[in-house]
Write a protein that holds these residues in place. Structure first.
Motif, PDB file in Angstrom:
ATOM      1  N   GLY A 161       0.794  -1.221   0.000  1.00  0.00           N
ATOM      2  CA  GLY A 161       0.000   0.000   0.000  1.00  0.00           C
ATOM      3  C   GLY A 161       0.823   1.265   0.000  1.00  0.00           C
ATOM      4  O   GLY A 161       0.324   2.330  -0.370  1.00  0.00           O
ATOM      5  N   PHE A 162       2.094   1.157   0.399  1.00  0.00           N
ATOM      6  CA  PHE A 162       2.938   2.349   0.404  1.00  0.00           C
ATOM      7  C   PHE A 162       3.374   2.694  -1.018  1.00  0.00           C
ATOM      8  O   PHE A 162       3.373   1.849  -1.918  1.00  0.00           O
ATOM      9  CB  PHE A 162       4.179   2.134   1.291  1.00  0.00           C
ATOM     10  CG  PHE A 162       3.931   2.455   2.738  1.00  0.00           C
ATOM     11  CD1 PHE A 162       4.433   3.616   3.313  1.00  0.00           C
ATOM     12  CD2 PHE A 162       3.157   1.605   3.533  1.00  0.00           C
ATOM     13  CE1 PHE A 162       4.183   3.930   4.638  1.00  0.00           C
ATOM     14  CE2 PHE A 162       2.900   1.910   4.857  1.00  0.00           C
ATOM     15  CZ  PHE A 162       3.413   3.062   5.409  1.00  0.00           C
ATOM     16  N   SER A 163       3.740   3.959  -1.209  1.00  0.00           N
ATOM     17  CA  SER A 163       4.286   4.393  -2.489  1.00  0.00           C
ATOM     18  C   SER A 163       5.515   3.545  -2.823  1.00  0.00           C
ATOM     19  O   SER A 163       6.330   3.251  -1.950  1.00  0.00           O
ATOM     20  CB  SER A 163       4.675   5.871  -2.392  1.00  0.00           C
ATOM     21  OG  SER A 163       5.197   6.313  -3.623  1.00  0.00           O
ATOM     22  N   ALA A 164       5.640   3.155  -4.084  1.00  0.00           N
ATOM     23  CA  ALA A 164       6.779   2.312  -4.504  1.00  0.00           C
ATOM     24  C   ALA A 164       8.018   3.181  -4.663  1.00  0.00           C
ATOM     25  O   ALA A 164       8.455   3.505  -5.764  1.00  0.00           O
ATOM     26  CB  ALA A 164       6.436   1.570  -5.783  1.00  0.00           C
ATOM     27  N   ASP A 165       8.579   3.587  -3.514  1.00  0.00           N
ATOM     28  CA  ASP A 165       9.771   4.427  -3.439  1.00  0.00           C
ATOM     29  C   ASP A 165      10.882   3.568  -2.843  1.00  0.00           C
ATOM     30  O   ASP A 165      10.816   3.189  -1.666  1.00  0.00           O
ATOM     31  CB  ASP A 165       9.534   5.634  -2.526  1.00  0.00           C
ATOM     32  CG  ASP A 165       8.357   6.492  -2.962  1.00  0.00           C
ATOM     33  OD1 ASP A 165       7.944   6.382  -4.127  1.00  0.00           O
ATOM     34  OD2 ASP A 165       7.857   7.265  -2.125  1.00  0.00           O
ATOM     35  N   LEU A 166      11.886   3.253  -3.646  1.00  0.00           N
ATOM     36  CA  LEU A 166      12.916   2.307  -3.218  1.00  0.00           C
ATOM     37  C   LEU A 166      14.297   2.822  -3.579  1.00  0.00           C
ATOM     38  O   LEU A 166      14.466   3.524  -4.576  1.00  0.00           O
ATOM     39  CB  LEU A 166      12.699   0.947  -3.909  1.00  0.00           C
ATOM     40  CG  LEU A 166      11.329   0.287  -3.704  1.00  0.00           C
ATOM     41  CD1 LEU A 166      11.185  -0.901  -4.654  1.00  0.00           C
ATOM     42  CD2 LEU A 166      11.147  -0.150  -2.255  1.00  0.00           C
ATOM     43  N   ALA A 167      15.265   2.452  -2.759  1.00  0.00           N
ATOM     44  CA  ALA A 167      16.674   2.696  -3.082  1.00  0.00           C
ATOM     45  C   ALA A 167      17.387   1.352  -3.018  1.00  0.00           C
ATOM     46  O   ALA A 167      17.202   0.592  -2.060  1.00  0.00           O
ATOM     47  CB  ALA A 167      17.286   3.687  -2.097  1.00  0.00           C
ATOM     48  N   ILE A 168      18.158   1.055  -4.047  1.00  0.00           N
ATOM     49  CA  ILE A 168      18.812  -0.256  -4.163  1.00  0.00           C
ATOM     50  C   ILE A 168      20.319  -0.041  -4.076  1.00  0.00           C
ATOM     51  O   ILE A 168      20.890   0.721  -4.861  1.00  0.00           O
ATOM     52  CB  ILE A 168      18.402  -0.929  -5.490  1.00  0.00           C
ATOM     53  CG1 ILE A 168      16.869  -1.023  -5.546  1.00  0.00           C
ATOM     54  CG2 ILE A 168      19.043  -2.305  -5.615  1.00  0.00           C
ATOM     55  CD1 ILE A 168      16.310  -1.393  -6.890  1.00  0.00           C
ATOM     56  N   PHE A 169      20.940  -0.684  -3.081  1.00  0.00           N
ATOM     57  CA  PHE A 169      22.350  -0.452  -2.788  1.00  0.00           C
ATOM     58  C   PHE A 169      23.170  -1.712  -3.073  1.00  0.00           C
ATOM     59  O   PHE A 169      22.729  -2.828  -2.768  1.00  0.00           O
ATOM     60  CB  PHE A 169      22.541  -0.078  -1.312  1.00  0.00           C
ATOM     61  CG  PHE A 169      21.946   1.242  -0.931  1.00  0.00           C
ATOM     62  CD1 PHE A 169      22.708   2.408  -0.995  1.00  0.00           C
ATOM     63  CD2 PHE A 169      20.627   1.328  -0.520  1.00  0.00           C
ATOM     64  CE1 PHE A 169      22.160   3.644  -0.648  1.00  0.00           C
ATOM     65  CE2 PHE A 169      20.064   2.556  -0.167  1.00  0.00           C
ATOM     66  CZ  PHE A 169      20.830   3.712  -0.229  1.00  0.00           C
ATOM     67  N   HIS A 170      24.365  -1.530  -3.588  1.00  0.00           N
ATOM     68  CA  HIS A 170      25.327  -2.627  -3.703  1.00  0.00           C
ATOM     69  C   HIS A 170      25.835  -2.933  -2.299  1.00  0.00           C
ATOM     70  O   HIS A 170      26.684  -2.201  -1.767  1.00  0.00           O
ATOM     71  CB  HIS A 170      26.512  -2.212  -4.585  1.00  0.00           C
ATOM     72  CG  HIS A 170      26.160  -2.070  -6.015  1.00  0.00           C
ATOM     73  ND1 HIS A 170      25.798  -3.133  -6.812  1.00  0.00           N
ATOM     74  CD2 HIS A 170      26.102  -0.987  -6.822  1.00  0.00           C
ATOM     75  CE1 HIS A 170      25.538  -2.715  -8.035  1.00  0.00           C
ATOM     76  NE2 HIS A 170      25.710  -1.414  -8.073  1.00  0.00           N
ATOM     77  N   ALA A 171      25.312  -3.975  -1.680  1.00  0.00           N
ATOM     78  CA  ALA A 171      25.705  -4.332  -0.316  1.00  0.00           C
ATOM     79  C   ALA A 171      25.117  -5.699   0.003  1.00  0.00           C
ATOM     80  O   ALA A 171      24.117  -6.113  -0.600  1.00  0.00           O
ATOM     81  CB  ALA A 171      25.195  -3.293   0.681  1.00  0.00           C
ATOM     82  N   ASP A 172      25.721  -6.382   0.949  1.00  0.00           N
ATOM     83  CA  ASP A 172      25.175  -7.656   1.425  1.00  0.00           C
ATOM     84  C   ASP A 172      24.438  -7.486   2.744  1.00  0.00           C
ATOM     85  O   ASP A 172      23.604  -8.299   3.117  1.00  0.00           O
ATOM     86  CB  ASP A 172      26.301  -8.678   1.626  1.00  0.00           C
ATOM     87  CG  ASP A 172      26.998  -9.004   0.303  1.00  0.00           C
ATOM     88  OD1 ASP A 172      26.288  -9.127  -0.713  1.00  0.00           O
ATOM     89  OD2 ASP A 172      28.232  -9.107   0.292  1.00  0.00           O
ATOM     90  N   ASP A 173      24.797  -6.435   3.466  1.00  0.00           N
ATOM     91  CA  ASP A 173      24.230  -6.208   4.799  1.00  0.00           C
ATOM     92  C   ASP A 173      23.841  -4.738   4.898  1.00  0.00           C
ATOM     93  O   ASP A 173      24.562  -3.859   4.423  1.00  0.00           O
ATOM     94  CB  ASP A 173      25.298  -6.527   5.866  1.00  0.00           C
ATOM     95  CG  ASP A 173      24.731  -6.514   7.277  1.00  0.00           C
ATOM     96  OD1 ASP A 173      24.724  -7.579   7.918  1.00  0.00           O
ATOM     97  OD2 ASP A 173      24.302  -5.429   7.749  1.00  0.00           O
ATOM     98  N   VAL A 174      22.716  -4.480   5.511  1.00  0.00           N
ATOM     99  CA  VAL A 174      22.209  -3.102   5.584  1.00  0.00           C
ATOM    100  C   VAL A 174      23.199  -2.174   6.310  1.00  0.00           C
ATOM    101  O   VAL A 174      23.264  -0.975   6.040  1.00  0.00           O
ATOM    102  CB  VAL A 174      20.806  -3.108   6.237  1.00  0.00           C
ATOM    103  CG1 VAL A 174      20.899  -3.370   7.734  1.00  0.00           C
ATOM    104  CG2 VAL A 174      20.057  -1.836   5.933  1.00  0.00           C
ATOM    105  N   ARG A 175      23.997  -2.765   7.189  1.00  0.00           N
ATOM    106  CA  ARG A 175      24.951  -1.930   7.934  1.00  0.00           C
ATOM    107  C   ARG A 175      26.079  -1.400   7.065  1.00  0.00           C
ATOM    108  O   ARG A 175      26.813  -0.488   7.459  1.00  0.00           O
ATOM    109  CB  ARG A 175      25.526  -2.732   9.119  1.00  0.00           C
ATOM    110  CG  ARG A 175      24.501  -2.970  10.213  1.00  0.00           C
ATOM    111  CD  ARG A 175      24.967  -3.985  11.231  1.00  0.00           C
ATOM    112  NE  ARG A 175      25.027  -5.320  10.637  1.00  0.00           N
ATOM    113  CZ  ARG A 175      25.233  -6.443  11.324  1.00  0.00           C
ATOM    114  NH1 ARG A 175      25.395  -6.397  12.625  1.00  0.00           N
ATOM    115  NH2 ARG A 175      25.270  -7.618  10.714  1.00  0.00           N
TER     116      ARG A 175
END
Ligand SMILES: [Zn+2]
Length: 400
Positions: A354-368
């Motif tokens: 239901g949320f706006s399809a606003d995404l950021a895609i990062f080159h990473a394996d872990d969010v940290r």
């Protein structure tokens, strides 16, 4: 703020401008057999970052002040010499709408290239009726042209302009101009969602801030404050009292201010890049604010004088390294709480159905890794309202 809700091996289905489902790839492929697939293996996907405090509409850069400060001139001393905000005001007034549009467009794309999909943009370098309206009209044009969501804020009370410091026209005339000539047009033409005031000793007093924001609220605008940046001044307490959506900066917030924010619905928006760039050896008390129960957001404060960075993930690094926040807390601060600081908490800042399809895609394996690789640009692409707004590399050659 301690739990960012990280999930692994997850797929996201987008329909039109909205997130239609979040779940396992197998489930989503059954549910949406005809969907176009985008391979995001070896990436971390976050909600599009919400940069809830920028001054992205300006003319020339102000690199000379960077050196002047290093040589010992402080912010107020530079302002008294006609530098600082005043030099951006003189510069912006001399520029056409088309010129400002052409300067701001690549800068906003550059912000998106680091992960931002919602960007608040303030006026405040016009400081006259014509030039403030010019600024807000340019922000509107930019919002119509770009895929990112731009949120306009009217900051006519950024500073008392030099032409209201003589004997003929006084600062009280300027406040009257804001309230009687500018605010009605801003409200009538729906040019801004929020009103903001630079409430700081030497700029706007508590009494002036109260009158400007009270009138703005009556005109239908949400409220923001630049508060307690350089000295504790009661700005945070005023923000809480007026029901402002956010109080921003807060590097010098008092204990009473922390208490007032923590027990209100006002978001504390912290801007650690500004303190770093100004060479200040202190930061807003993020830990005390969070531990007291405040909702803390982070933002770039992107502006030509005190925070000329496009790099929102670098601000997250500072959140961890300078403010003592966890990786989960800085991510929440840049998404959920940034959205709350713009009145968009039910619209963006979360990856949920239901949320706006606003995404950021990062080159990473872990969010940290997002705050860890400091100064790097790991963002591969950003999506706003279901549409790609930046693919890695596309903004590489755009000048600032
Ligand atoms: Zn600001």
């Amino acid at each position: 703020m301690g739990d960012a809700g990280v999930r692994t091996g997850t797929a996201i289905a987008i329909e039109g401008e909205r997130i239609a489902a979040v779940g396992s790839q197998a489930d989503l492929e059954r549910e949406f057999p005809d969907a176009t697939r985008i391979d995001c293996a070896n990436t971390v996907i976050t909600p599009g970052l919400v940069d809830s405090h920028t001054h992205a509409l300006f003319g020339r850069a102000r690199y000379e002040e960077h050196e002047q400060r290093a040589a010992g001139a402080d912010y107020m001393a530079i302002a008294r010499r006609g530098g600082g905000i005043h030099s951006s005001v003189a510069d912006l007034r001399a520029r056409s709408e088309d010129d400002l549009y052409a300067l701001a467009l690549p800068r906003l794309r550059r912000l998106a290239s680091y992960g931002s999909t919602t960007i608040e943009v303030k006026s405040g370098y016009g400081l006259s009726v014509d030039d403030e309206l010019k600024s807000l009209r340019v922000v509107r044009r930019l919002g119509e042209a770009l895929p990112m969501r731009l949120i306009p804020t009217w900051l006519g009370a950024h500073e008392i302009p030099l032409d209201h410091r003589g004997t003929d026209r006084s600062r009280s005339d300027y406040v009257a101009l804001l309230l009687d000539e500018l605010l009605p047009v801003v409200a009538r033409e729906n040019l801004a969602r929020f009103a903001d005031v630079f409430c700081e000793p030497g700029v706007f007093t508590i009494a002036e801030t109260r009158s400007i924001l009270t009138a703005s609220r009556s005109a239908g605008l949400g409220l923001k404050l630049h508060a307690d940046e350089l000295e504790p001044h009661g700005g945070a307490e005023l923000a809480a009292e007026l029901g402002a959506i956010s109080a921003d900066h807060l590097a010098s917030i008092s204990a009473a201010g922390i208490e007032a924010i923590a027990t209100s619905g006002t978001v504390a928006t912290l801007l650690p890049g500004t303190m770093l760039f100004l060479g200040k050896h202190r930061q807003a008390p993020a830990r005390r604010l969070i531990d007291a129960g405040a909702a803390v957001a982070l933002a770039t404060d992107f502006n030509p004088g005190t925070s000329p960075t496009f790099n929102f993930p670098l601000i997250l690094t500072l959140g961890v390294s300078q403010l003592g926040m966890s990786a989960a807390e800085v991510l929440i601060a840049a998404t959920v709480n940034g959205a709350a600081a713009l009145g968009l908490a039910a619209e963006t800042g979360q990856i949920a159905t239901g949320f706006s399809a606003d995404l950021a895609i990062f080159h990473a394996d872990d969010v940290r890794e997002i705050p860890y690789w400091y100064g790097d640009r790991r963002c591969r692409s950003t999506w706003a309202r279901g549409k790609p707004c930046h693919a890695y590399g596309a903004a590489d050659n755009l000048s600032a």
